[in-house]
Design an enzyme around this catalytic site. Structure first.
Site, PDB file in Angstrom:
ATOM      1  CG  ASN A  71      -1.612   1.308   1.445  1.00 19.89           C
ATOM      2  OD1 ASN A  71      -2.490   1.705   0.688  1.00 19.89           O
ATOM      3  ND2 ASN A  71      -1.193   2.031   2.487  1.00 19.89           N
ATOM      4  CB  SER A  81      -4.527   4.918  -8.371  1.00 22.01           C
ATOM      5  OG  SER A  81      -5.373   6.038  -8.528  1.00 22.01           O
ATOM      6  CE1 TYR A  95      -0.477   7.988  -6.186  1.00 24.80           C
ATOM      7  CE2 TYR A  95      -2.397   8.291  -7.613  1.00 24.80           C
ATOM      8  CZ  TYR A  95      -1.807   7.718  -6.487  1.00 24.80           C
ATOM      9  OH  TYR A  95      -2.527   6.868  -5.688  1.00 24.80           O
ATOM     10  CB  VAL A 145       2.982   7.695 -15.598  1.00 26.95           C
ATOM     11  CG1 VAL A 145       3.934   6.728 -16.298  1.00 26.95           C
ATOM     12  CG2 VAL A 145       2.336   8.633 -16.622  1.00 26.95           C
TER      13      VAL A 145
END
Length: 287
Positions: free
Chosen positions: A113, A159, A212, A214
């Protein structure tokens, strides 16, 4: 014969989604199909003081107390802090060696995470973001995966920002091809992006100007590539959703507990042998 215990590790777990994942693993484990003996959860974070504080928070958590799931309340789950910095290779290897020595029979669950979201966009931001979110997560995955027992789970928190609809058709095709091929192809895409940003022509080449996003597209790609080559461990990537944490500067619409739902499901539930998926809201979605 001694009852086999289960072992889980969650990185970036001193706050936000990571802390909620640890909390919900403890709450869900007693009724999960994976339950077999006591559970040890390693709550991993960079800072020893913040990690210890997080463990204390969970030990005093009213819902965990009421559910009596932790060892000190009569349950069979123990939460322990361990130092882990996803941006530091030696820290990753130290944790791997600790797990190997402490649990020679292997572990059951790794949830990667830990990650960063930086403000701004330039070559330095790209390099730092990829070093942590892509290369660090990849190193943790490749270092610890061999320790996961057959039937265990590896979950990489990715994400929706890493969805491929932001890319040119050529790059979209390249990502999908890399995800079905090998990790080296995923890594070379990250190198191409870094060079494009250095050259100032990433937009012309079909990349979004977003480090972020990519980094997370790369994480989903390598997760799929590794899953395709491993038939012993269930390996998946997931988006927790837009969660109200420090990372979203408090703008998220989901609570951390809601964000933890899909990673915890992938770690503990019967998911019919599903591996190599990109999940959100407890189901596989289009990448």
């Amino acid at each position: 014969m001694a009852v086999q215990s289960r072992v889980a590790a969650v990185t970036g777990a001193n706050k936000g989604i990571g802390l909620a994942i640890v909390r919900n693993l403890a709450l869900t484990y007693p009724s999960s199909p994976l339950r077999q003996g006591p559970l040890t959860i390693y709550l991993c974070a960079r800072s020893a003081s913040r990690g210890a504080e997080a463990v204390k928070t969970l030990e005093n958590d009213p819902q965990l107390k009421q559910a009596r799931v932790l060892a000190q309340h009569g349950g069979d789950t123990t939460i322990t802090f361990h130092q882990f910095d996803v941006s530091d290779q030696s820290s990753i290897h130290n944790f791997r060696d600790f797990l190997r020595n402490t649990h020679p029979d292997g572990i059951d669950i790794l949830i990667n995470n830990a990650g960063i979201a930086m403000d701004g966009f330039n070559t330095e931001v790209v390099k730092q973001t990829l070093a942590t979110n892509y290369y660090g997560t990849l190193e943790a995955t490749q270092s610890i995966l061999p320790l996961i027992r057959d039937g265990g789970r590896l979950v990489n928190v990715s994400s929706m920002a890493g969805k491929l609809n932001k890319y040119s058709p050529e790059l979209r095709h390249a990502f999908i091809a890399a995800s079905k091929s090998q990790v080296a192809d995923c890594t070379s895409l990250m190198q191409d992006f870094t060079k494009a940003v250095q050259d100032g022509n990433e937009k012309e080449l079909g990349w979004p100007s977003a480090a972020y996003a990519v980094s997370k597209a790369g994480t989903t790609a390598f997760t799929k590539a590794i899953a395709a080559q491993n038939n012993k461990v269930l390996i998946n990537a997931c988006c927790p959703g837009y969660v109200n944490t420090d990372m979203t500067k408090g703008n998220g619409v989901k609570t951390p507990d809601q964000g933890a739902k899909t990673p915890v499901m992938l770690a503990l539930d019967d998911i019919n042998g599903s591996s190599g998926g990109f999940w959100q809201s407890e189901k596989i979605i289009e990448w």
